[in-house]
Design a protein around this motif. Structure first.
Motif, short mmCIF file in Angstrom:
data_model
loop_
_atom_site.label_atom_id
_atom_site.label_comp_id
_atom_site.label_asym_id
_atom_site.label_seq_id
_atom_site.Cartn_x
_atom_site.Cartn_y
_atom_site.Cartn_z
N LEU A 141 -4.38 0.88 -2.48
CA LEU A 141 -5.39 -0.12 -2.16
C LEU A 141 -5.40 -1.25 -3.19
O LEU A 141 -5.48 -2.44 -2.83
CB LEU A 141 -6.77 0.52 -2.09
N GLY A 170 0.81 -1.21 0.00
CA GLY A 170 0.00 0.00 0.00
C GLY A 170 0.84 1.26 0.00
O GLY A 170 0.56 2.22 -0.72
N LEU A 204 -9.60 7.46 9.18
CA LEU A 204 -9.23 6.11 8.78
C LEU A 204 -9.54 5.13 9.91
O LEU A 204 -10.13 4.06 9.68
CB LEU A 204 -7.74 6.06 8.44
N LEU A 211 -3.87 7.00 -3.33
CA LEU A 211 -4.41 6.10 -2.31
C LEU A 211 -5.12 4.91 -2.94
O LEU A 211 -5.00 3.77 -2.46
CB LEU A 211 -5.37 6.86 -1.40
N ALA A 269 -4.14 -0.11 3.15
CA ALA A 269 -4.71 1.23 3.34
C ALA A 269 -3.95 1.97 4.43
O ALA A 269 -3.65 3.17 4.29
CB ALA A 269 -6.19 1.12 3.71
N THR A 326 -5.83 -5.79 2.34
CA THR A 326 -6.24 -4.51 1.79
C THR A 326 -6.33 -3.44 2.89
O THR A 326 -5.93 -2.29 2.68
CB THR A 326 -7.60 -4.64 1.09
#
Length: 314
Positions: free
Chosen positions: A90, A67, A167, A86, A221, A217
């Protein structure tokens, strides 16, 4: 009040306190807590695989770095703005976790641990090999001008804190939903008794692969956001210690609990931060604390609270 409502209230209060702290904390702790929330998101991703599915991975640094480098290379080589960068992070994390999961899940137990570690080390060596693009051990800095999202400077302390909080809040809500969903309950069933889950008709491989992809994932992130908020992308984040850290954070906080990864990350971060100001042997102090917690709180801090006080704690 039902256990679900108590859980929602508790986690809502925690998120509200974290939101308010951005107006109260001094600059040093303000920056530290922003870092902790991003790293706690990484630990939460790891917890999906280890705490809820029962798969012990030693290669999660590969996802975190995927990531981070997916985002960083999109910015440095492709000139991407934060949002596409971003998304690139991802996609990189999802692709890497899907590939690793498809291969590694053909093993089990210790073999799974070794395979994930080998893949993570291969990823680390790949970063070093393509130093012309990744800058190897030195890494590279993402300039302040490249960290502006919708007119907001992500390098500014207040904006950085709010982005880290956003987040972490989204991650917390996602995992609260996950643990109550049929999919999450199947993952727990697989953790408790894989053969019985298979006998009941569940596709164990498909659920475990989905858990690896979701875990990878979410970790990616965290890596992408970390690189963007703090302006640095480096090979050290792909090294083996960044595969060990989330395991320690989850064990300390409580595997299979929603708040455990945050508690463990916060505890270990400040333990190392405070002890490093006293002695150069700060990792010895961290090791002693880990041994003591393992002996007297084997389920982790949040796990012990759930076992002794709040049995409804997810």
């Amino acid at each position: 009040m039902s256990g679900i409502h108590k859980s929602l209230l508790l986690h809502g209060v925690v998120l509200a306190v974290l939101f308010l702290l951005q107006f109260l904390l001094p600059a040093y702790h303000h920056g530290n807590l922003a870092r902790v929330m991003v790293l706690a998101t990484y630990a939460a991703g790891y917890n999906i695989l280890f705490g809820y599915t029962g798969l012990l991975s030693l290669g999660h640094a590969l996802f975190f770095a995927a990531g981070m480098y997916g985002m960083g290379l999109a910015v440095s080589l492709g000139g991407a703005t934060p949002v596409p960068a971003l998304l690139a992070g991802l996609v990189a994390g999802a692709a890497v976790s899907a590939g690793l999961g498809y291969l590694a899940l053909r093993t089990a137990g210790v073999a799974f641990m070794i395979v994930t570690l080998m893949f993570a080390q291969a990823g680390y060596l790949t970063i070093l090999y393509f130093a012309d693009y990744t800058h190897g051990d030195d890494g590279f800095v993402i300039q302040q001008a490249q960290r502006v999202l919708a007119g907001l400077d992500l390098s500014a302390p207040d904006i950085r804190y709010f982005a880290a909080f956003a987040l972490f809040a989204v991650t917390t809500v996602l995992i609260l939903w996950l643990v109550q969903s049929p999919f999450g309950r199947v993952l727990v069933a697989i953790r408790e008794n894989e053969e019985r889950a298979r006998m009941l008709g569940y596709d164990v491989f498909r659920h475990k692969l989905a858990a690896v992809v979701l875990s990878g994932t979410l970790s990616a992130a965290a890596g992408a956001v970390y690189g963007l908020l703090f302006g640095y992308v480096g090979a050290s984040f792909a090294a083996v210690q960044y595969s060990i850290f989330p395991l320690l954070w989850v064990l300390l906080g409580g595997a299979g609990t929603v708040l455990g990864p945050f508690i463990g990350t916060l505890f270990m971060f400040y333990l190392i931060d405070l002890s490093s100001g006293v002695t150069s042997a700060y990792m010895l102090i961290a090791g002693v604390a880990l041994v003591l917690l393992t002996l007297f709180a084997p389920q982790g801090l949040a796990g012990e609270i759930r076992a002794r006080v709040w049995r409804w704690l997810p």
